[in-house]
Design an enzyme around this catalytic site. Sequence first.
Site, PDB file in Angstrom:
ATOM      1  N   CYS A   1       0.815  -1.225   0.000  1.00 26.37           N
ATOM      2  CA  CYS A   1       0.000   0.000   0.000  1.00 26.37           C
ATOM      3  C   CYS A   1       0.844   1.269   0.000  1.00 26.37           C
ATOM      4  CB  CYS A   1      -0.959   0.007   1.187  1.00 26.37           C
ATOM      5  SG  CYS A   1      -2.087  -1.387   1.185  1.00 26.37           S
TER       6      CYS A   1
ATOM      7  N   HIS B   1      -3.427   7.363   1.936  1.00 26.48           N
ATOM      8  CA  HIS B   1      -3.801   6.032   1.465  1.00 26.48           C
ATOM      9  C   HIS B   1      -5.164   5.715   2.064  1.00 26.48           C
ATOM     10  CE1 HIS B   1      -4.042   1.854   0.733  1.00 26.48           C
ATOM     11  NE2 HIS B   1      -3.750   1.491   1.966  1.00 26.48           N
TER      12      HIS B   1
ATOM     13  N   ASN C   1     -10.104  -0.061  -0.372  1.00 23.95           N
ATOM     14  CA  ASN C   1      -8.644   0.056  -0.327  1.00 23.95           C
ATOM     15  C   ASN C   1      -8.080  -0.504  -1.638  1.00 23.95           C
ATOM     16  OD1 ASN C   1      -5.905  -0.262   0.124  1.00 23.95           O
ATOM     17  ND2 ASN C   1      -6.127  -1.112   2.178  1.00 23.95           N
TER      18      ASN C   1
END
Length: 324
Positions: A114, A251, A281
């Site tokens: 990520c 993020h 996500n």
Amino acid sequence: MSLRSAIEGVGSALPKRIMTNADISKIVDTSDEWIVERTGIKARHIAAEGETTRTLAVEAARKALDHAKLAPGDIDLIIVATSTPDKTFPATATQVQADLGVTTGAAFDVQAVCSGFVYGLTIADNFIRGGQAKCVLVIGSETFSRILDWNDRTTCVLFGDGAGAVVVRASTGLGTNQDRGILQCQIHSDGRYVDKLHVDGGPSTTKTVGHLRMEGREVFKHAVTNIASVMAETIAKAGLVPADIDWFVPHQANRRILEGTARKLGISEDRIVITLDQHGNTSAASIPLALDAAVRDGRIKKGQLVLMEAMGGGFTWGAVLARF
Ligand code: ACO
């Protein structure tokens, strides 16, 4: 005079198919209420057959080039941040290079889960300031739907597919925090936590792709601490304070992580760009997807200060501060 990496264009791509929480509750024992309350996610995009990390990356890259009014031939480095490549090798970046018709310069992938986009921007900034590249495409592209265990309700509700890209070009500044471009980059990792968030397969072990596994509570705890700390570090190294930052583009993992870090730094929610309700996500793609949304709807304006930050498997984490 000093070299700076100016963000000249942004672009993104999302698969057409949208999967809502209600759709997921037909697959695993979950509910819209649980997912929204614990994560803030309402829907995510899921790649269809033929839509891949490569195709999404190319679409996002073309839009970023158009936005920057540049041609593929202007690019001398392509960095793709991904944990879900089309193939084990070659790098997705070289596949994107082929699709864009670029035959010069270099192309490689970055694997920081990520945090991949923040790592990619940091590498691009170092290449530019070191004089080794002039115009870099940094892309985050993912198809996490392909590595999810669709029987595991603790993970499959969290992720989605998509891609985002930026064009970063060498420019000159005075070397102060009034310059346009990237002002500060900080990246970190701590390999003691490799098993907290990982994929349980790979070419050299199981010879399979594997599925994402996560200890959610552990990840959550470290995420708030690490993200808040790297944000504070990055802002301070630029000689600024949190109140100076116009936009936070985090993020997009979980609304509660965003709220927790915002609270720690005293940031009001109206300065945070949030897309996780619609995207879930999307790992390395989440920051450039959110950035693109906020640039195109006019929230982020030229001259404003934007802080991007992420944490992911490894653990890896980092932040990039840029003036648009
Ligand atoms: N639907 C309904 N119930 C569920 C679901 C679901 N999808 N998933 C778990 N539950 C249940 C559990 O089984 C548990 O039930 P029990 O009490 O009967 O045992 C209960 O809900 C609570 O489970 P927890 O895991 O304690 O729930 P928590 O409040 O910690 O939320 C979550 C889980 C959302 C995963 C949270 O830990 C989290 O967000 N962690 C961060 C993970 C993350 O964002 N990872 C992304 C990658 S890393 C990054 O990007 C930063």
